[in-house]
Design an enzyme around this catalytic site. Structure first.
Site, PDB file in Angstrom:
ATOM      1  N   VAL A  17       0.844  -1.209   0.000  1.00  0.00           N
ATOM      2  CA  VAL A  17       0.000   0.000   0.000  1.00  0.00           C
ATOM      3  C   VAL A  17       0.875   1.254   0.000  1.00  0.00           C
ATOM      4  CG1 VAL A  17      -1.719   1.320   1.299  1.00  0.00           C
ATOM      5  CG2 VAL A  17      -1.906  -1.180   1.159  1.00  0.00           C
ATOM      6  N   TYR A 138      -5.867  -8.975  14.497  1.00  0.00           N
ATOM      7  CA  TYR A 138      -5.596  -7.863  13.575  1.00  0.00           C
ATOM      8  C   TYR A 138      -6.783  -6.908  13.551  1.00  0.00           C
ATOM      9  CZ  TYR A 138      -4.412  -5.564   9.115  1.00  0.00           C
ATOM     10  OH  TYR A 138      -4.117  -4.646   8.126  1.00  0.00           O
ATOM     11  N   PRO A 165     -10.049  -0.478   3.574  1.00  0.00           N
ATOM     12  CA  PRO A 165     -10.040  -1.154   2.275  1.00  0.00           C
ATOM     13  C   PRO A 165     -10.425  -2.625   2.385  1.00  0.00           C
ATOM     14  CG  PRO A 165      -7.793  -0.679   2.972  1.00  0.00           C
ATOM     15  CD  PRO A 165      -8.695  -0.129   4.019  1.00  0.00           C
ATOM     16  N   ASN A 167     -10.042  -6.608   0.538  1.00  0.00           N
ATOM     17  CA  ASN A 167      -8.823  -7.360   0.205  1.00  0.00           C
ATOM     18  C   ASN A 167      -8.103  -6.685  -0.957  1.00  0.00           C
ATOM     19  OD1 ASN A 167     -10.534  -9.156   1.742  1.00  0.00           O
ATOM     20  ND2 ASN A 167      -9.054 -10.768   1.233  1.00  0.00           N
ATOM     21  N   HIS A 181      -1.701 -13.348   1.449  1.00  0.00           N
ATOM     22  CA  HIS A 181      -3.149 -13.320   1.243  1.00  0.00           C
ATOM     23  C   HIS A 181      -3.483 -14.242   0.084  1.00  0.00           C
ATOM     24  CE1 HIS A 181      -2.809  -9.421   3.469  1.00  0.00           C
ATOM     25  NE2 HIS A 181      -3.870  -9.936   4.038  1.00  0.00           N
ATOM     26  N   ASP A 271     -11.620 -21.763   5.966  1.00  0.00           N
ATOM     27  CA  ASP A 271     -12.311 -20.930   4.969  1.00  0.00           C
ATOM     28  C   ASP A 271     -12.318 -19.456   5.374  1.00  0.00           C
ATOM     29  OD1 ASP A 271     -14.973 -23.121   3.690  1.00  0.00           O
ATOM     30  OD2 ASP A 271     -13.042 -22.513   2.833  1.00  0.00           O
TER      31      ASP A 271
HETATM   32  O1  GFB Z   1      -6.662 -13.323   1.859  1.00  0.00           O
HETATM   33  P1  GFB Z   1      -6.973 -14.435   2.793  1.00  0.00           P
HETATM   34  O2  GFB Z   1      -5.852 -15.289   3.253  1.00  0.00           O
HETATM   35  O3  GFB Z   1      -7.655 -13.938   4.127  1.00  0.00           O
HETATM   36  O4  GFB Z   1      -8.124 -15.357   2.078  1.00  0.00           O
HETATM   37  P2  GFB Z   1      -9.129 -13.371   4.409  1.00  0.00           P
HETATM   38  C1  GFB Z   1      -8.483 -16.500   2.734  1.00  0.00           C
HETATM   39  C2  GFB Z   1      -9.494 -17.288   1.891  1.00  0.00           C
HETATM   40  O5  GFB Z   1      -8.848 -17.763   0.676  1.00  0.00           O
HETATM   41  C3  GFB Z   1      -9.898 -18.514   2.683  1.00  0.00           C
HETATM   42  C4  GFB Z   1      -8.751 -19.192   0.730  1.00  0.00           C
HETATM   43  O6  GFB Z   1     -11.187 -18.900   2.284  1.00  0.00           O
HETATM   44  C5  GFB Z   1      -8.843 -19.507   2.236  1.00  0.00           C
HETATM   45  O7  GFB Z   1      -9.278 -20.868   2.433  1.00  0.00           O
HETATM   46  N1  GFB Z   1      -7.488 -19.613   0.117  1.00  0.00           N
HETATM   47  C6  GFB Z   1      -7.396 -20.539  -0.871  1.00  0.00           C
HETATM   48  C7  GFB Z   1      -6.259 -19.162   0.416  1.00  0.00           C
HETATM   49  N2  GFB Z   1      -6.097 -20.738  -1.215  1.00  0.00           N
HETATM   50  C8  GFB Z   1      -5.368 -19.863  -0.430  1.00  0.00           C
HETATM   51  C9  GFB Z   1      -3.981 -19.568  -0.348  1.00  0.00           C
HETATM   52  O8  GFB Z   1      -3.122 -20.149  -1.057  1.00  0.00           O
HETATM   53  N3  GFB Z   1      -3.606 -18.609   0.555  1.00  0.00           N
HETATM   54  C10 GFB Z   1      -4.513 -17.944   1.339  1.00  0.00           C
HETATM   55  N4  GFB Z   1      -4.068 -16.987   2.201  1.00  0.00           N
HETATM   56  N5  GFB Z   1      -5.848 -18.210   1.307  1.00  0.00           N
HETATM   57  C11 GFB Z   1      -7.790 -11.428   5.457  1.00  0.00           C
HETATM   58  C12 GFB Z   1      -7.261 -11.159   6.854  1.00  0.00           C
HETATM   59  O9  GFB Z   1      -8.827 -12.386   5.614  1.00  0.00           O
HETATM   60  O10 GFB Z   1      -8.397 -10.282   4.881  1.00  0.00           O
HETATM   61  C13 GFB Z   1      -6.288 -10.008   6.800  1.00  0.00           C
HETATM   62  O11 GFB Z   1      -6.632 -12.329   7.337  1.00  0.00           O
HETATM   63  C14 GFB Z   1      -6.893  -8.819   6.087  1.00  0.00           C
HETATM   64  O12 GFB Z   1      -5.963  -9.635   8.118  1.00  0.00           O
HETATM   65  C15 GFB Z   1      -7.448  -9.220   4.739  1.00  0.00           C
HETATM   66  O13 GFB Z   1      -7.913  -8.293   6.860  1.00  0.00           O
HETATM   67  C16 GFB Z   1      -8.130  -8.047   4.078  1.00  0.00           C
HETATM   68  O14 GFB Z   1      -9.667 -12.604   3.248  1.00  0.00           O
HETATM   69  O15 GFB Z   1      -9.967 -14.493   4.940  1.00  0.00           O
END
Ligand code: GFB
Length: 317
Positions: A17, A138, A165, A167, A181, A271
């Site tokens: 960012v 967080y 913001p 994602n 992420h 998830d």
């Molecule tokens: O971006 P992410 O890790 O976090 O996305 P959040 C998580 C979602 O993507 C879950 C799926 O449903 C995971 O099961 N996913 C699938 C994966 N494959 C992958 C992978 O290879 N890596 C990851 N990371 N996920 C975040 C917060 O929540 O949102 C942060 O943890 C921040 O703090 C961000 O707020 C905006 O979207 O769930």
């Protein structure tokens, strides 16, 4: 609308960012940007932060510094996600007030909203019900920062306000295989599956959760827009109000990369929250809307990934 007041301190300028904000402000005439590396200024150290503000006296502070990570990193390190973020926020917001900063824009995330918030999520959903457990630490740190800015504005009349913001993705993202992420996680995993000639690739979780994605250059433009509003909201969502299932996202990434194998799911992985779609009526009412479509954004981001990957400058920590 007034022009952003210079000089502008970008806390966290080296992150995805912060670097996007640097690129956006570089296009603005007569704006002096102040940055400090983590080695030169530890934002958790109040004495160092106060010395910095005494010397540099920024008129505007854009707080893009944070300990961030995806769902797994948040689950593994709640202590650091709460304490590192709280310490940085408290030191910087206090020093900004004490040294006469004219405008402080605090950046949070839509994970501050309840797990089962009514969708799309209005700003008024904040604290309405329990948070999503996977990123509660967080979220609590970001809620505290948002509220502290709101209280400073209410109690002392200073223009401290926040943006939440959705994602994010784009240049300079973190591609760590476990801590990233979802979008960078998928780009790296599917790219490696294509290089290896694998017949399939496995994504985490069931693939059914819905996520919204905003390109970080759109966020940087929104940040400048908010810094030029005479009377901005105390906090405002920044997003596209469009979401996709993780499985659809993976399919989109595979198509962009040219991976033709099967996409499998791994329900043993978390998830997270089922959906967190932002309502962006409030931000749009101030005259801003995103410009970068997701498909084009993913194509551009993959090209950035390839350049960073080939040059050995891929962020992966
Ligand atoms: O971006 P992410 O890790 O976090 O996305 P959040 C998580 C979602 O993507 C879950 C799926 O449903 C995971 O099961 N996913 C699938 C994966 N494959 C992958 C992978 O290879 N890596 C990851 N990371 N996920 C975040 C917060 O929540 O949102 C942060 O943890 C921040 O703090 C961000 O707020 C905006 O979207 O769930």
């Amino acid at each position: 609308m007034n022009r952003i007041q210079s000089p502008v301190f970008i806390a966290g300028h080296g992150g995805m960012v912060g670097s996007a904000v640097c690129r956006r402000l570089a296009k603005e005439p007569n704006v002096r940007v102040i940055t400090r590396t983590r080695q030169d200024l530890d934002l958790c150290d109040e004495a160092q932060v106060n010395r910095f503000f005494e010397e540099e006296k920024p008129a505007t502070v854009i707080f893009a510094a944070a300990k961030v990570g995806g769902i797994l990193a948040n689950k593994m390190y709640p202590v650091e996600f709460l304490t590192d973020n709280l310490r940085q926020e408290l030191a910087t917001i206090h020093a900004s007030y004490q040294h006469g900063v004219k405008r402080f824009l605090f950046l949070g995330s839509t994970c501050i909203y309840p797990r089962m918030a009514k969708q799309p999520i209005l700003e008024s959903e904040l604290l309405a019900s329990p948070l999503e457990p996977t990123n509660e630490a967080y979220a609590l740190a970001k809620i505290a920062g948002l509220k502290l800015c709101q209280y400073f504005r209410q109690q002392y009349g200073v223009l401290f306000h926040s943006a939440m913001p959705t994602n994010l993705y784009g240049p300079g993202d973190n591609y760590h295989p476990d801590h990233s992420h979802v979008l960078p996680g998928l780009i790296r995993r599917i790219h490696e599956a294509k290089l290896a000639g694998d017949a399939s690739v496995t994504i985490w979780g069931t693939g059914t959760p819905l996520r919204e994605f905003l390109h970080v250059d759109d966020l940087a433009d929104a940040i400048l827009h908010l810094c030029e509003l005479d009377n901005p909201p105390d906090w405002v969502n920044v997003g596209t109000s469009l979401d996709h299932s993780i499985l659809t996202l993976a399919t989109l990434v595979a198509k962009t990369i040219g991976f033709t194998g099967a996409i499998l799911t791994d329900p043993t992985r978390p998830d997270g929250t089922p959906r967190k779609l932002t309502d962006t009526t409030l931000l749009r009412s101030t005259g801003w809307a995103p410009k970068i479509e997701l498909e084009q954004g993913i194509r551009d981001t993959y090209q950035c990934f390839l350049r960073e990957f080939d040059s050995g400058h891929l962020r992966s920590k």
